[in-house]
Design a protein around this motif. Structure first.
Motif, PDB file in Angstrom:
ATOM      1  N   LEU A  23      -1.107 -16.596 -13.699  1.00 15.03           N
ATOM      2  CA  LEU A  23      -1.432 -15.190 -13.470  1.00 15.03           C
ATOM      3  C   LEU A  23      -2.410 -15.028 -12.315  1.00 15.03           C
ATOM      4  O   LEU A  23      -2.254 -14.141 -11.462  1.00 15.03           O
ATOM      5  N   VAL A  24      -3.433 -15.881 -12.262  1.00 15.97           N
ATOM      6  CA  VAL A  24      -4.403 -15.819 -11.162  1.00 15.97           C
ATOM      7  C   VAL A  24      -3.719 -16.154  -9.837  1.00 15.97           C
ATOM      8  O   VAL A  24      -3.936 -15.475  -8.830  1.00 15.97           O
ATOM      9  N   GLU A  25      -2.869 -17.182  -9.823  1.00 15.00           N
ATOM     10  CA  GLU A  25      -2.140 -17.537  -8.607  1.00 15.00           C
ATOM     11  C   GLU A  25      -1.252 -16.385  -8.143  1.00 15.00           C
ATOM     12  O   GLU A  25      -1.138 -16.121  -6.943  1.00 15.00           O
ATOM     13  N   GLY A  26      -0.614 -15.705  -9.101  1.00 19.62           N
ATOM     14  CA  GLY A  26       0.224 -14.560  -8.755  1.00 19.62           C
ATOM     15  C   GLY A  26      -0.577 -13.456  -8.087  1.00 19.62           C
ATOM     16  O   GLY A  26      -0.138 -12.864  -7.101  1.00 19.62           O
ATOM     17  N   LEU A  27      -1.757 -13.185  -8.620  1.00 20.79           N
ATOM     18  CA  LEU A  27      -2.608 -12.162  -8.002  1.00 20.79           C
ATOM     19  C   LEU A  27      -3.031 -12.580  -6.601  1.00 20.79           C
ATOM     20  O   LEU A  27      -3.035 -11.767  -5.681  1.00 20.79           O
ATOM     21  N   ASN A  28      -3.378 -13.842  -6.447  1.00 21.41           N
ATOM     22  CA  ASN A  28      -3.761 -14.338  -5.117  1.00 21.41           C
ATOM     23  C   ASN A  28      -2.599 -14.286  -4.138  1.00 21.41           C
ATOM     24  O   ASN A  28      -2.811 -14.167  -2.934  1.00 21.41           O
ATOM     25  N   GLU A  31       1.051 -10.536  -5.922  1.00 23.58           N
ATOM     26  CA  GLU A  31       1.885  -9.943  -6.964  1.00 23.58           C
ATOM     27  C   GLU A  31       1.054  -8.907  -7.725  1.00 23.58           C
ATOM     28  O   GLU A  31       0.164  -9.257  -8.480  1.00 23.58           O
ATOM     29  N   ARG A  32       1.369  -7.650  -7.517  1.00 21.78           N
ATOM     30  CA  ARG A  32       0.558  -6.570  -8.104  1.00 21.78           C
ATOM     31  C   ARG A  32       0.916  -6.302  -9.558  1.00 21.78           C
ATOM     32  O   ARG A  32       0.120  -5.717 -10.273  1.00 21.78           O
ATOM     33  N   THR A  33       2.095  -6.691  -9.986  1.00 20.96           N
ATOM     34  CA  THR A  33       2.472  -6.537 -11.392  1.00 20.96           C
ATOM     35  C   THR A  33       3.005  -7.863 -11.911  1.00 20.96           C
ATOM     36  O   THR A  33       3.761  -8.555 -11.221  1.00 20.96           O
ATOM     37  N   GLN A  34       2.571  -8.215 -13.097  1.00 20.21           N
ATOM     38  CA  GLN A  34       3.016  -9.432 -13.760  1.00 20.21           C
ATOM     39  C   GLN A  34       3.146  -9.129 -15.248  1.00 20.21           C
ATOM     40  O   GLN A  34       2.488  -8.227 -15.764  1.00 20.21           O
ATOM     41  N   ARG A  59     -15.433 -12.650  -7.623  1.00 19.67           N
ATOM     42  CA  ARG A  59     -15.633 -11.439  -6.799  1.00 19.67           C
ATOM     43  C   ARG A  59     -14.337 -11.043  -6.106  1.00 19.67           C
ATOM     44  O   ARG A  59     -14.326 -10.578  -4.974  1.00 19.67           O
ATOM     45  N   TRP A  60     -13.214 -11.228  -6.813  1.00 24.06           N
ATOM     46  CA  TRP A  60     -11.889 -10.941  -6.278  1.00 24.06           C
ATOM     47  C   TRP A  60     -11.708  -9.447  -6.094  1.00 24.06           C
ATOM     48  O   TRP A  60     -12.160  -8.640  -6.896  1.00 24.06           O
ATOM     49  N   ASN A  61     -11.033  -9.075  -5.015  1.00 17.56           N
ATOM     50  CA  ASN A  61     -10.608  -7.685  -4.831  1.00 17.56           C
ATOM     51  C   ASN A  61      -9.376  -7.682  -3.946  1.00 17.56           C
ATOM     52  O   ASN A  61      -9.011  -8.697  -3.358  1.00 17.56           O
ATOM     53  N   SER A  62      -8.729  -6.554  -3.864  1.00 13.37           N
ATOM     54  CA  SER A  62      -7.451  -6.475  -3.158  1.00 13.37           C
ATOM     55  C   SER A  62      -7.580  -6.661  -1.650  1.00 13.37           C
ATOM     56  O   SER A  62      -6.584  -6.934  -0.982  1.00 13.37           O
ATOM     57  N   THR A  63      -8.787  -6.554  -1.115  1.00 13.87           N
ATOM     58  CA  THR A  63      -8.958  -6.734   0.329  1.00 13.87           C
ATOM     59  C   THR A  63      -9.059  -8.204   0.712  1.00 13.87           C
ATOM     60  O   THR A  63      -8.916  -8.555   1.878  1.00 13.87           O
ATOM     61  N   GLY A  64      -9.352  -9.057  -0.278  1.00 14.41           N
ATOM     62  CA  GLY A  64      -9.497 -10.478   0.010  1.00 14.41           C
ATOM     63  C   GLY A  64     -10.884 -10.866   0.470  1.00 14.41           C
ATOM     64  O   GLY A  64     -11.152 -12.031   0.727  1.00 14.41           O
TER      65      GLY A  64
END
Length: 90
Positions: A23-28, A31-34, A59-64
């Protein structure tokens, strides 16, 4: 504001570590939906919380750009599941 401290005896077991990692790899990977599938009592809430905790700590966020810890809204459809997650923070 003080930082949250994770105080839990929970340790992912069985397939849970792999599910958390995937799941974490998918977010990285963007992948916005899992979807996390599992039978009743297999720890889906615990897995979701572990993913949220890892994102919070990284400190993850969508901007990277890891500038601050993200705000995470953790919803559960039963009080017992909400309490389970809440107790980990307190």
């Amino acid at each position: 504001m003080t930082d949250f401290q994770l105080t839990s005896d929970f340790q992912p077991t069985g397939d849970q570590p792999d599910a958390i990692a995937q799941l974490v790899e998918g977010l990285n990977a963007g992948e916005r939906t899992q979807t996390l599938l599992g039978a009743t009592g297999t720890g889906k809430t615990a897995i979701a919380f572990q993913v949220a905790w890892k994102l919070f700590q990284a400190r993850w966020n969508s901007t990277g750009v890891a500038t601050r810890r993200p705000r995470i809204l953790f919803l559960a459809d039963r009080n017992i599941l909400e309490n389970q997650a809440y107790k980990v923070f307190h």
